[in-house]
Design a protein around this motif. Structure first.
Motif, PDB file in Angstrom:
ATOM      1  N   ALA A   1      27.090  14.869  24.182  1.00  0.00           N
ATOM      2  CA  ALA A   1      26.784  16.224  23.757  1.00  0.00           C
ATOM      3  C   ALA A   1      26.241  17.071  24.886  1.00  0.00           C
ATOM      4  O   ALA A   1      26.465  18.279  24.954  1.00  0.00           O
ATOM      5  N   VAL A   2      25.520  16.464  25.806  1.00  0.00           N
ATOM      6  CA  VAL A   2      24.926  17.213  26.921  1.00  0.00           C
ATOM      7  C   VAL A   2      25.737  17.075  28.197  1.00  0.00           C
ATOM      8  O   VAL A   2      25.277  17.524  29.250  1.00  0.00           O
ATOM      9  N   SER A   3      26.895  16.526  28.151  1.00  0.00           N
ATOM     10  CA  SER A   3      27.699  16.293  29.355  1.00  0.00           C
ATOM     11  C   SER A   3      28.289  17.629  29.848  1.00  0.00           C
ATOM     12  O   SER A   3      28.783  18.454  29.053  1.00  0.00           O
ATOM     13  N   PRO A   4      28.279  17.923  31.170  1.00  0.00           N
ATOM     14  CA  PRO A   4      28.880  19.150  31.730  1.00  0.00           C
ATOM     15  C   PRO A   4      30.367  19.243  31.409  1.00  0.00           C
ATOM     16  O   PRO A   4      30.930  20.340  31.306  1.00  0.00           O
ATOM     17  N   LEU A   5      30.985  18.100  31.289  1.00  0.00           N
ATOM     18  CA  LEU A   5      32.441  18.122  31.022  1.00  0.00           C
ATOM     19  C   LEU A   5      32.742  18.809  29.688  1.00  0.00           C
ATOM     20  O   LEU A   5      33.775  19.465  29.530  1.00  0.00           O
TER      21      LEU A   5
END
Length: 450
Positions: free
Chosen positions: A400-404
């Motif tokens: 959920a917090v991934s830059p991707l």
């Protein structure tokens, strides 16, 4: 009228003595011309200075003489003289030169008369007591009964008559053996000792009476002889000393097994009064008759009691048979109870043995091991499931917090020299930028950073 004085002067050949020379010559004459002598007198002015010498005056009713007894001599005297005491001394005449006084030098001293004998008596008494001749543990009891008595005394004195009279009156059955002897004078001690030895050699007497009638200390002195004392002590026959009156005491009294105050008293000590004996026998007869009557009454009562308790043998046998049946039943019950107790104990032991049987114990342990294995497997599976769920939640959160994910929604990341650009002021015109997209990246050049 004129009187002419007549003066006699010593001639040139006359010998003139000094006072010291005179006293010395007088002393020499007294000591050489007057031999040693015995002198009796009364002591007065007795003195005993620290030197240990004795100085005294010997006197009688008409004269007196000064005396000296030096320490080496007075140490051999067994007493210390006192004023007023009569003494007998062996002495030599002499002169005390410094004062020119005539004196006697005493070499030996002893008490005169009765006092000397009394001192000898006390000294011998003390010495024999120290040796144990008077000890009570050496005294023997008089034998019972006494059939023969040996009497050692003068055959003509009052003592033998008194003894025979008392024995004849009190107990005529006692046989008297007389050993005649002197009882006074210098030869008396040896004669009495010989009589004691003769009586012991005969061995016929049960007891010996050694004694005499009363008299002065000098009259009784034979019984203060040391050899006589030792003969009495060594006698195999018990001895009775019967010397003088009740107030007279001799060495023989202390050594003998028994002391009688008088010869008559000695006879009474070894005899029984015939009248008293008859009375005693009569009293014994009455006591015996009474005891026999009591014994007969007691025996009669006992026989009557036993007769009442006596039963017929058949009845007694029936009682014994019944008693035997009771005992048999008690024995059977007791055996039955004992058998039950043994069986119960055996059952308890069997159960205890089963509980500790190795096979059963191994089976129980194996069952417990399987249960523990199942519980362990369930615990591991549960733990793995929990770990998977936790990992899944972490992945979802990370995703959920991934830059991707942001890039998938059309956003891009601008990089200048490999670092993200978050402020337009961080770059200038002409700087090279890299724009990273969801898929791929674009190179660009900054033309304006307003």
């Amino acid at each position: 009228m004129n009187f002419a004085s007549t003066t006699v002067a010593p001639s040139p050949t006359t010998t003139v003595l000094t006072v010291s020379q005179l006293n010395r010559n007088v002393r020499h004459l007294l000591e050489t011309q007057l031999p040693a002598l015995w002198l009796e007198g009364e002591v007065s002015n007795f003195a005993r200075p620290g030197s240990g010498h004795w100085y005294l005056t010997l006197k009688d009713s008409q004269a007196q003489v000064r005396c000296a007894m030096f320490r080496g001599a007075n140490q051999r005297v067994g007493f210390t003289p006192s004023n007023g005491q009569q003494v007998l001394v062996r002495c030599r005449a002499g002169l005390y030169e410094p004062r020119g006084e005539y004196q006697l030098v005493i070499e030996q001293m002893q008490e005169a008369g009765h006092g000397a004998l009394q001192r000898q008596f006390e000294q011998l008494k003390q010495r024999l007591a120290d040796e144990g001749l008077f000890a009570s543990e050496h005294k023997r009891d008089m034998p019972e009964p006494i059939r023969r008595v040996g009497v050692i005394t003068s055959p003509s004195g009052a003592a033998i008559h008194d003894i025979l009279s008392v024995l004849g009156r009190r107990d005529p059955r006692i046989e008297v053996l007389i050993y005649p002897t002197a009882v006074q004078g210098e030869s008396a001690p040896a004669a009495i000792i010989q009589a004691i030895e003769t009586a012991n050699w005969h061995g016929a007497a049960d007891v010996l009476i050694v004694g005499r009638g009363g008299g002065s200390l000098e009259d009784l002195w034979a019984f203060n002889s040391e050899p006589l004392a030792r003969a009495l002590y060594a006698s195999a026959i018990p001895t009775i000393s019967a010397v003088g009156h009740e107030s007279d005491f001799t060495i023989a009294d202390f050594v003998a097994d028994l002391r009688a105050p008088t010869p008559s008293a000695a006879a009474e000590l070894i005899s029984q009064d015939s009248a008293e004996l008859v009375s005693y026998i009569t009293a014994l007869q009455r006591t015996l008759s009474s005891a026999m009557r009591r014994k007969l009454t007691t025996a009669t009562t006992a026989v009557s009691y036993l007769r009442q308790r006596l039963r017929h043998p058949a009845q007694r046998l029936q009682q014994q048979a019944q008693r035997l049946d009771q005992l048999e039943q008690q024995l059977q019950r007791s055996q039955h109870r004992a058998l039950q107790q043994r069986q119960q104990q055996l059952l308890q032991l069997y159960k205890r043995l089963q509980r500790v049987d190795p096979a059963l114990r191994l089976q129980s342990l194996q069952s417990r091991l399987a249960q523990q294995q199942q519980r362990l497997n369930r615990a591991i599976a549960q733990q793995l499931k929990q770990q998977r769920n936790s990992l899944q939640r972490q992945l979802q959160l990370l995703d959920a917090v991934s830059p991707l994910k942001v890039l998938e929604r059309g956003y891009a990341v601008v990089l200048a020299n490999g670092a993200a650009v978050v402020d337009s002021g961080d770059v200038g015109a002409g700087d090279k930028l890299t724009i990273k997209l969801h898929r791929g990246q674009i190179a660009a050049t900054v033309t304006d950073n307003s």
